[in-house]
Design a protein around this motif. Structure first.
Motif, PDB file in Angstrom:
ATOM      1  N   MET A   1      71.612  62.365 -43.416  1.00 16.41           N
ATOM      2  CA  MET A   1      70.413  62.404 -44.212  1.00 16.41           C
ATOM      3  C   MET A   1      69.300  63.103 -43.419  1.00 16.41           C
ATOM      4  N   ASN A   2      68.584  63.971 -44.053  1.00 19.19           N
ATOM      5  CA  ASN A   2      67.510  64.713 -43.393  1.00 19.19           C
ATOM      6  C   ASN A   2      66.217  63.912 -43.433  1.00 19.19           C
ATOM      7  N   LYS A   3      65.531  63.951 -42.305  1.00 21.46           N
ATOM      8  CA  LYS A   3      64.218  63.314 -42.270  1.00 21.46           C
ATOM      9  C   LYS A   3      63.180  64.298 -42.784  1.00 21.46           C
ATOM     10  N   GLN A   4      62.375  63.842 -43.707  1.00 20.15           N
ATOM     11  CA  GLN A   4      61.310  64.693 -44.205  1.00 20.15           C
ATOM     12  C   GLN A   4      60.019  64.305 -43.508  1.00 20.15           C
ATOM     13  N   THR A   5      59.376  65.284 -42.965  1.00 20.50           N
ATOM     14  CA  THR A   5      58.093  65.017 -42.319  1.00 20.50           C
ATOM     15  C   THR A   5      56.982  65.451 -43.261  1.00 20.50           C
ATOM     16  N   SER A   6      56.011  64.616 -43.389  1.00 23.54           N
ATOM     17  CA  SER A   6      54.889  64.965 -44.262  1.00 23.54           C
ATOM     18  C   SER A   6      53.773  65.569 -43.424  1.00 23.54           C
ATOM     19  N   LYS A   7      53.206  66.613 -43.953  1.00 26.77           N
ATOM     20  CA  LYS A   7      52.102  67.278 -43.267  1.00 26.77           C
ATOM     21  C   LYS A   7      50.795  66.600 -43.669  1.00 26.77           C
ATOM     22  N   PRO A   8      49.905  66.432 -42.722  1.00 25.44           N
ATOM     23  CA  PRO A   8      48.619  65.836 -43.086  1.00 25.44           C
ATOM     24  C   PRO A   8      47.825  66.790 -43.973  1.00 25.44           C
ATOM     25  N   ILE A   9      47.123  66.209 -44.931  1.00 25.07           N
ATOM     26  CA  ILE A   9      46.302  67.010 -45.837  1.00 25.07           C
ATOM     27  C   ILE A   9      44.983  67.298 -45.137  1.00 25.07           C
ATOM     28  N   LEU A  10      44.670  68.562 -45.015  1.00 28.96           N
ATOM     29  CA  LEU A  10      43.439  68.965 -44.358  1.00 28.96           C
ATOM     30  C   LEU A  10      42.363  69.231 -45.403  1.00 28.96           C
ATOM     31  N   LYS A  11      41.188  68.677 -45.174  1.00 25.81           N
ATOM     32  CA  LYS A  11      40.069  68.912 -46.071  1.00 25.81           C
ATOM     33  C   LYS A  11      39.157  69.963 -45.456  1.00 25.81           C
ATOM     34  N   ALA A  12      38.548  70.745 -46.325  1.00 19.40           N
ATOM     35  CA  ALA A  12      37.573  71.727 -45.848  1.00 19.40           C
ATOM     36  C   ALA A  12      36.308  70.978 -45.437  1.00 19.40           C
ATOM     37  N   PRO A  13      35.633  71.450 -44.413  1.00 20.20           N
ATOM     38  CA  PRO A  13      34.400  70.776 -44.012  1.00 20.20           C
ATOM     39  C   PRO A  13      33.336  70.882 -45.111  1.00 20.20           C
ATOM     40  N   ALA A  14      32.479  69.893 -45.181  1.00 21.60           N
ATOM     41  CA  ALA A  14      31.436  69.881 -46.197  1.00 21.60           C
ATOM     42  C   ALA A  14      30.475  71.029 -45.966  1.00 21.60           C
ATOM     43  N   LYS A  15      30.056  71.645 -47.065  1.00 16.93           N
ATOM     44  CA  LYS A  15      29.123  72.754 -46.966  1.00 16.93           C
ATOM     45  C   LYS A  15      27.728  72.232 -46.727  1.00 16.93           C
ATOM     46  N   LYS A  16      26.979  72.927 -45.907  1.00 20.62           N
ATOM     47  CA  LYS A  16      25.589  72.577 -45.643  1.00 20.62           C
ATOM     48  C   LYS A  16      24.717  73.558 -46.411  1.00 20.62           C
ATOM     49  N   TYR A  17      23.800  73.038 -47.189  1.00 17.38           N
ATOM     50  CA  TYR A  17      22.887  73.860 -47.965  1.00 17.38           C
ATOM     51  C   TYR A  17      21.480  73.729 -47.394  1.00 17.38           C
ATOM     52  N   SER A  18      20.729  74.813 -47.435  1.00 19.63           N
ATOM     53  CA  SER A  18      19.363  74.768 -46.926  1.00 19.63           C
ATOM     54  C   SER A  18      18.468  74.022 -47.916  1.00 19.63           C
TER      55      SER A  18
END
Length: 78
Positions: A1-18
């Motif tokens: 049986m193959n082990k499936q590795t899950s990749k972590p979900i990466l979030k984009a950094p929050a945008k900074k508005y002036s």
């Protein structure tokens, strides 16, 4: 049986508005030409309550803080 590795979900950094940009958006919203959803699409603003939060901070109009704080029907005396 193959082990499936899950990749972590990466979030984009929050945008900074002036502050100037935020005030411009609030001014357009309070002018009444576009609603919050249209402004978010026009300027690419993410988040459901971002523009409302800016309106509370920088706006001239009064905005309700929560729908549960509105007055309802008065209670009857027993």
């Amino acid at each position: 049986m193959n082990k499936q590795t899950s990749k972590p979900i990466l979030k984009a950094p929050a945008k900074k508005y002036s502050v100037a940009f935020k005030r411009k958006i609030v001014q357009e919203y309070e002018g009444g030409l576009l609603n919050k959803d249209r402004l978010a699409l026009k300027y690419g603003i993410k988040g459901n309550s971002t523009i409302l939060k800016w309106c509370r901070q920088y706006g001239r109009l009064a905005y309700p803080t929560s729908p549960h704080t509105q007055m309802g029907r008065p209670l009857k005396d027993p």
